[in-house]
Motif scaffolding. Sequence first.
Motif, PDB file in Angstrom:
ATOM      1  N   MET A  27       1.180  -0.969   0.015  1.00 50.55           N
ATOM      2  CA  MET A  27       0.488   0.367  -0.378  1.00 50.55           C
ATOM      3  C   MET A  27       1.332   0.815   0.088  1.00 50.55           C
ATOM      4  O   MET A  27       0.858   2.490  -0.607  1.00 50.55           O
ATOM      5  CB  MET A  27      -0.964   0.263   1.325  1.00 50.55           C
ATOM      6  N   ARG A  57     -11.528  -9.081  -2.644  1.00 46.51           N
ATOM      7  CA  ARG A  57     -11.971  -8.580  -3.310  1.00 46.51           C
ATOM      8  C   ARG A  57     -13.380  -9.562  -4.360  1.00 46.51           C
ATOM      9  O   ARG A  57     -15.184  -8.742  -3.548  1.00 46.51           O
ATOM     10  CB  ARG A  57     -11.422  -8.569  -4.903  1.00 46.51           C
ATOM     11  N   THR A  60     -15.889  -8.078  -0.823  1.00 46.54           N
ATOM     12  CA  THR A  60     -16.296  -6.656  -0.841  1.00 46.54           C
ATOM     13  C   THR A  60     -16.780  -6.517  -2.147  1.00 46.54           C
ATOM     14  O   THR A  60     -16.633  -7.605  -3.345  1.00 46.54           O
ATOM     15  CB  THR A  60     -14.461  -6.000  -0.810  1.00 46.54           C
ATOM     16  N   LEU A  64     -15.787  -0.275  -4.874  1.00 45.36           N
ATOM     17  CA  LEU A  64     -14.986   0.056  -3.955  1.00 45.36           C
ATOM     18  C   LEU A  64     -13.755  -0.402  -4.302  1.00 45.36           C
ATOM     19  O   LEU A  64     -13.477  -1.028  -5.463  1.00 45.36           O
ATOM     20  CB  LEU A  64     -15.183  -1.100  -2.653  1.00 45.36           C
ATOM     21  N   SER A  65     -12.540   0.779  -4.601  1.00 43.74           N
ATOM     22  CA  SER A  65     -11.672   0.639  -5.411  1.00 43.74           C
ATOM     23  C   SER A  65     -10.518  -0.083  -4.551  1.00 43.74           C
ATOM     24  O   SER A  65     -10.717  -0.586  -3.229  1.00 43.74           O
ATOM     25  CB  SER A  65     -10.776   2.173  -4.866  1.00 43.74           C
ATOM     26  N   ASP A  66      -9.565  -0.151  -5.414  1.00 46.18           N
ATOM     27  CA  ASP A  66      -8.656  -1.418  -5.200  1.00 46.18           C
ATOM     28  C   ASP A  66      -7.529  -0.675  -4.255  1.00 46.18           C
ATOM     29  O   ASP A  66      -7.135  -1.856  -2.524  1.00 46.18           O
ATOM     30  CB  ASP A  66      -7.495  -1.820  -5.990  1.00 46.18           C
ATOM     31  N   GLY A  67      -7.094   0.675  -3.688  1.00 44.01           N
ATOM     32  CA  GLY A  67      -6.478   0.701  -2.349  1.00 44.01           C
ATOM     33  C   GLY A  67      -7.558   0.651  -1.712  1.00 44.01           C
ATOM     34  O   GLY A  67      -7.213   0.310  -0.133  1.00 44.01           O
ATOM     35  N   VAL A  68      -9.263   0.933  -1.752  1.00 46.10           N
ATOM     36  CA  VAL A  68     -10.139   0.312  -0.070  1.00 46.10           C
ATOM     37  C   VAL A  68     -10.458  -0.809  -0.149  1.00 46.10           C
ATOM     38  O   VAL A  68      -9.955  -1.620   1.497  1.00 46.10           O
ATOM     39  CB  VAL A  68     -10.936   0.863  -0.444  1.00 46.10           C
ATOM     40  N   VAL A  69      -9.909  -1.885  -1.121  1.00 51.06           N
ATOM     41  CA  VAL A  69      -9.566  -3.275  -0.844  1.00 51.06           C
ATOM     42  C   VAL A  69      -8.654  -3.694   0.083  1.00 51.06           C
ATOM     43  O   VAL A  69      -8.319  -4.394   1.256  1.00 51.06           O
ATOM     44  CB  VAL A  69      -9.987  -4.696  -2.004  1.00 51.06           C
ATOM     45  N   VAL A  71      -7.660  -1.451   2.130  1.00 54.34           N
ATOM     46  CA  VAL A  71      -7.404  -1.154   3.535  1.00 54.34           C
ATOM     47  C   VAL A  71      -8.145  -2.469   4.690  1.00 54.34           C
ATOM     48  O   VAL A  71      -7.935  -2.736   5.566  1.00 54.34           O
ATOM     49  CB  VAL A  71      -8.122   0.173   3.577  1.00 54.34           C
ATOM     50  N   PHE A  72      -8.917  -2.611   3.306  1.00 59.94           N
ATOM     51  CA  PHE A  72     -10.290  -3.535   4.372  1.00 59.94           C
ATOM     52  C   PHE A  72      -9.595  -5.364   4.570  1.00 59.94           C
ATOM     53  O   PHE A  72      -9.400  -6.255   4.831  1.00 59.94           O
ATOM     54  CB  PHE A  72     -11.153  -3.877   3.234  1.00 59.94           C
TER      55      PHE A  72
END
Length: 101
Positions: A27, A57, A60, A64-69, A71-72
Motif C-alpha cells: 500500500m 475482493r 467486498t 470499492l477501489s483497489d486501495g480501499v480493498v 485497507v479492508f
Amino acid sequence: MSFWSYWYFHLPNFVLAAVMYTLLGRMVLGLFVPADWDNYIWRFFRRVTDPYLKLVRYVTPQILSDGVVMVFGVLWLMVLRLGWFFFLLQFGLAPVGGQGS
C-alpha cells in the motif's frame, strides 16, 4: 515459555502477520510507483498479496477501489489474528503472560 510450546499459535500468527505487513508495504509503495512497475520488490509484494486480495475482493462490494480493498484486507487480517488468539484463549491453549522464568 518456549516458541515450540505454542507452535500452533505462533506459526499461523506469523503467516498472517507476514501477509498483513507485506500488504501494508504494498500500500505504501503503491503511493509512489505505478501499478505495472517491473521492480523485483514490487513483484514480490504482488505475488504474496494478490491471492489474498482476490479473496477479499470476492467478499467486498465491486464498487470499492483497489486501495480501499487493500485497507479492508489489512483490517481482515488484524481481525483474523485477534480471532485466532481469542479462539485459543477460550480453550486455554493461547500463550499468556505470567511470572518470569
